[in-house]
Scaffold this motif. Structure first.
Motif, PDB file in Angstrom:
ATOM      1  N   THR A  12       0.634  -1.539  -0.188  1.00 52.43           N
ATOM      2  CA  THR A  12       0.400   0.373  -0.408  1.00 52.43           C
ATOM      3  C   THR A  12       0.865   1.036   0.167  1.00 52.43           C
ATOM      4  O   THR A  12       1.837   1.206   0.780  1.00 52.43           O
ATOM      5  CB  THR A  12      -1.032   0.322   0.978  1.00 52.43           C
ATOM      6  N   GLY A  13       0.717   2.623  -0.300  1.00 46.80           N
ATOM      7  CA  GLY A  13       1.496   3.777  -1.178  1.00 46.80           C
ATOM      8  C   GLY A  13       2.175   3.184  -2.251  1.00 46.80           C
ATOM      9  O   GLY A  13       3.245   2.233  -2.047  1.00 46.80           O
ATOM     10  N   LEU A  14       2.802   4.418  -2.932  1.00 46.84           N
ATOM     11  CA  LEU A  14       3.817   3.920  -3.877  1.00 46.84           C
ATOM     12  C   LEU A  14       3.998   5.563  -3.818  1.00 46.84           C
ATOM     13  O   LEU A  14       3.432   6.597  -4.409  1.00 46.84           O
ATOM     14  CB  LEU A  14       3.266   3.462  -4.780  1.00 46.84           C
ATOM     15  N   GLU A  15       5.677   5.576  -3.379  1.00 48.63           N
ATOM     16  CA  GLU A  15       6.308   6.888  -4.307  1.00 48.63           C
ATOM     17  C   GLU A  15       7.504   6.512  -5.369  1.00 48.63           C
ATOM     18  O   GLU A  15       8.085   5.221  -5.083  1.00 48.63           O
ATOM     19  CB  GLU A  15       7.508   7.428  -3.779  1.00 48.63           C
ATOM     20  N   ALA A  16       7.443   7.125  -7.062  1.00 52.72           N
ATOM     21  CA  ALA A  16       8.360   6.528  -7.663  1.00 52.72           C
ATOM     22  C   ALA A  16       8.332   7.195  -8.783  1.00 52.72           C
ATOM     23  O   ALA A  16       7.912   8.506  -8.585  1.00 52.72           O
ATOM     24  CB  ALA A  16       7.389   5.333  -8.687  1.00 52.72           C
ATOM     25  N   LYS A  17       9.806   7.649  -9.656  1.00 52.18           N
ATOM     26  CA  LYS A  17       9.930   8.375 -10.729  1.00 52.18           C
ATOM     27  C   LYS A  17       8.831   7.787 -11.699  1.00 52.18           C
ATOM     28  O   LYS A  17       7.876   7.332 -12.145  1.00 52.18           O
ATOM     29  CB  LYS A  17      11.388   8.108 -10.954  1.00 52.18           C
ATOM     30  N   ASP A  18       8.739   8.927 -12.613  1.00 52.78           N
ATOM     31  CA  ASP A  18       7.601   8.382 -13.395  1.00 52.78           C
ATOM     32  C   ASP A  18       7.457   8.050 -14.457  1.00 52.78           C
ATOM     33  O   ASP A  18       6.859   7.946 -14.858  1.00 52.78           O
ATOM     34  CB  ASP A  18       6.631  10.349 -13.947  1.00 52.78           C
ATOM     35  N   ASP A  19       8.874   7.479 -14.607  1.00 51.27           N
ATOM     36  CA  ASP A  19       9.625   6.593 -15.685  1.00 51.27           C
ATOM     37  C   ASP A  19       9.790   5.265 -15.510  1.00 51.27           C
ATOM     38  O   ASP A  19       9.635   4.284 -15.962  1.00 51.27           O
ATOM     39  CB  ASP A  19      10.711   7.250 -16.276  1.00 51.27           C
ATOM     40  N   PHE A  20       9.486   5.195 -13.977  1.00 53.83           N
ATOM     41  CA  PHE A  20       9.339   3.983 -13.101  1.00 53.83           C
ATOM     42  C   PHE A  20      10.636   2.826 -13.540  1.00 53.83           C
ATOM     43  O   PHE A  20      10.407   2.130 -13.119  1.00 53.83           O
ATOM     44  CB  PHE A  20       8.073   3.175 -13.581  1.00 53.83           C
ATOM     45  N   SER A  21      11.371   3.792 -13.530  1.00 51.39           N
ATOM     46  CA  SER A  21      12.890   3.493 -13.743  1.00 51.39           C
ATOM     47  C   SER A  21      13.280   3.287 -12.342  1.00 51.39           C
ATOM     48  O   SER A  21      13.899   2.018 -11.739  1.00 51.39           O
ATOM     49  CB  SER A  21      13.706   3.704 -14.003  1.00 51.39           C
ATOM     50  N   ASP A  22      12.674   3.908 -10.851  1.00 50.96           N
ATOM     51  CA  ASP A  22      13.157   3.020  -9.510  1.00 50.96           C
ATOM     52  C   ASP A  22      11.548   3.796  -8.477  1.00 50.96           C
ATOM     53  O   ASP A  22      10.804   4.783  -8.909  1.00 50.96           O
ATOM     54  CB  ASP A  22      13.767   4.483  -9.297  1.00 50.96           C
ATOM     55  N   TYR A  23      11.253   2.981  -7.541  1.00 50.39           N
ATOM     56  CA  TYR A  23      10.230   2.590  -6.912  1.00 50.39           C
ATOM     57  C   TYR A  23      10.457   2.441  -5.542  1.00 50.39           C
ATOM     58  O   TYR A  23      10.999   1.999  -5.076  1.00 50.39           O
ATOM     59  CB  TYR A  23       9.240   2.093  -7.872  1.00 50.39           C
ATOM     60  N   GLU A  24       8.900   3.256  -4.495  1.00 51.76           N
ATOM     61  CA  GLU A  24       8.893   2.534  -3.147  1.00 51.76           C
ATOM     62  C   GLU A  24       7.919   2.146  -2.880  1.00 51.76           C
ATOM     63  O   GLU A  24       6.985   2.916  -2.643  1.00 51.76           O
ATOM     64  CB  GLU A  24       9.924   3.343  -2.221  1.00 51.76           C
ATOM     65  N   ILE A  25       7.472   0.815  -2.263  1.00 48.81           N
ATOM     66  CA  ILE A  25       6.541   0.691  -2.080  1.00 48.81           C
ATOM     67  C   ILE A  25       6.058   0.879  -0.504  1.00 48.81           C
ATOM     68  O   ILE A  25       6.809   0.895   0.671  1.00 48.81           O
ATOM     69  CB  ILE A  25       6.223  -0.861  -1.944  1.00 48.81           C
ATOM     70  N   LYS A  26       5.887   1.513   0.232  1.00 47.42           N
ATOM     71  CA  LYS A  26       5.925   2.361   1.016  1.00 47.42           C
ATOM     72  C   LYS A  26       5.419   1.414   2.498  1.00 47.42           C
ATOM     73  O   LYS A  26       5.675   1.375   3.350  1.00 47.42           O
ATOM     74  CB  LYS A  26       4.405   3.924   1.622  1.00 47.42           C
ATOM     75  N   ASN A  27       3.807   0.705   2.201  1.00 44.44           N
ATOM     76  CA  ASN A  27       3.639  -0.630   3.281  1.00 44.44           C
ATOM     77  C   ASN A  27       4.069  -1.579   2.541  1.00 44.44           C
ATOM     78  O   ASN A  27       2.891  -2.329   1.917  1.00 44.44           O
ATOM     79  CB  ASN A  27       2.392  -0.298   4.189  1.00 44.44           C
ATOM     80  N   PRO A  28       4.861  -2.492   2.594  1.00 45.37           N
ATOM     81  CA  PRO A  28       4.291  -3.596   1.291  1.00 45.37           C
ATOM     82  C   PRO A  28       4.710  -4.521   2.257  1.00 45.37           C
ATOM     83  O   PRO A  28       5.152  -4.915   3.421  1.00 45.37           O
ATOM     84  CB  PRO A  28       6.555  -4.192   0.802  1.00 45.37           C
ATOM     85  N   GLU A  29       3.472  -5.566   1.429  1.00 43.84           N
ATOM     86  CA  GLU A  29       3.253  -6.806   2.049  1.00 43.84           C
ATOM     87  C   GLU A  29       3.313  -8.266   1.459  1.00 43.84           C
ATOM     88  O   GLU A  29       3.437  -8.717   2.543  1.00 43.84           O
ATOM     89  CB  GLU A  29       1.533  -6.574   1.600  1.00 43.84           C
ATOM     90  N   MET A  30       3.257  -8.323   0.476  1.00 43.45           N
ATOM     91  CA  MET A  30       4.474  -9.369  -0.267  1.00 43.45           C
ATOM     92  C   MET A  30       5.250  -9.352  -0.718  1.00 43.45           C
ATOM     93  O   MET A  30       5.207  -8.219  -2.037  1.00 43.45           O
ATOM     94  CB  MET A  30       3.296 -10.559  -0.470  1.00 43.45           C
ATOM     95  N   ILE A  31       6.490 -10.089  -1.567  1.00 41.46           N
ATOM     96  CA  ILE A  31       6.913 -10.496  -2.468  1.00 41.46           C
ATOM     97  C   ILE A  31       7.444 -11.881  -2.456  1.00 41.46           C
ATOM     98  O   ILE A  31       7.254 -12.974  -1.974  1.00 41.46           O
ATOM     99  CB  ILE A  31       8.765  -9.696  -2.007  1.00 41.46           C
ATOM    100  N   LYS A  32       7.367 -12.522  -3.539  1.00 41.24           N
ATOM    101  CA  LYS A  32       7.554 -13.252  -4.375  1.00 41.24           C
ATOM    102  C   LYS A  32       7.726 -13.948  -5.501  1.00 41.24           C
ATOM    103  O   LYS A  32       7.514 -12.915  -6.601  1.00 41.24           O
ATOM    104  CB  LYS A  32       6.056 -13.520  -4.771  1.00 41.24           C
ATOM    105  N   TYR A  33       8.956 -13.893  -5.662  1.00 41.04           N
ATOM    106  CA  TYR A  33      10.371 -14.602  -6.869  1.00 41.04           C
ATOM    107  C   TYR A  33       9.457 -15.162  -7.669  1.00 41.04           C
ATOM    108  O   TYR A  33       8.803 -16.538  -7.309  1.00 41.04           O
ATOM    109  CB  TYR A  33      11.513 -15.195  -5.882  1.00 41.04           C
ATOM    110  N   ILE A  34       9.312 -15.331  -8.908  1.00 46.34           N
ATOM    111  CA  ILE A  34       8.851 -15.847 -10.062  1.00 46.34           C
ATOM    112  C   ILE A  34       9.920 -17.038 -10.074  1.00 46.34           C
ATOM    113  O   ILE A  34      10.884 -17.367 -10.120  1.00 46.34           O
ATOM    114  CB  ILE A  34       8.545 -14.838 -10.944  1.00 46.34           C
TER     115      ILE A  34
END
Length: 180
Positions: A155-177
């Protein structure tokens, strides 16, 4: 009595009547300023440039422009962003959009998909704000990010507008494909 004398006798009566008529209180009518659309355009495709450099391409079925120069895209929009090498770098698609000229801020919602084509990153969310002057996108809603090897949610995101760098404010899940 001749006509000239008759007119001279009536002149004071007309002057007094005119004075009282001119002193009559005038009613002022207050009108509400019009805030509705000034232009409604269908099937728009446009290229936005800065110093002959293509910044982005916009395609929308309908654009509504207001007197404030704000713009609404009630039937969705599709944007393509280009980098300095004139490559299509990022795309953005949403079912609704609104641009506020005074703040130079875009708001999109409903099935928002932002894709960085060069880094193969995809963001899916329900709302997103874009501030071109600050070159950033952000929200406080649920986000889902897919990369070549990860699926991230939160929930919540801050990112460069080209989406080259981003941060999820409240991460919930990371799943490796590829992981089961």
């Amino acid at each position: 009595m001749n006509k000239l004398t008759f007119i001279k006798n009536l002149l004071p009566i007309f002057l007094v009547a005119g004075f009282f008529y001119s002193c009559k209180e005038e009613k002022k009518i207050d009108f509400e300023p019009y805030v509705g659309p000034v232009v409604v355009s269908d099937t728009i495709e446009g290229i936005f440039t800065d110093s002959a450099h293509v910044q982005f391409f916009l395609k929308t079925p309908q654009q509504v422009r207001f007197q404030s120069e704000d713009e609404e895209f009630p039937n969705g929009l599709y944007l393509e962003f280009y980098n300095k090498e004139h490559q299509k770098e990022t795309t953005l698609k949403a079912r609704y959009g609104y641009y506020t000229k005074k703040e130079n801020k875009w708001f999109v919602k409903d099935s928002v998909v932002l894709i960085n084509l060069l880094e193969n990153r995809k963001l899916e969310t329900e709302e997103l704000y874009w501030k071109p002057g600050e070159q950033r996108v952000y929200n406080d809603k649920f986000v889902r990010i897919t990369t070549d090897d990860q699926l991230l949610t939160g929930t919540g995101l801050e990112a460069k507008d080209d989406f080259s760098d981003y941060e999820i404010k409240n991460p919930e899940m990371i799943k490796y494909i590829g992981d089961e």
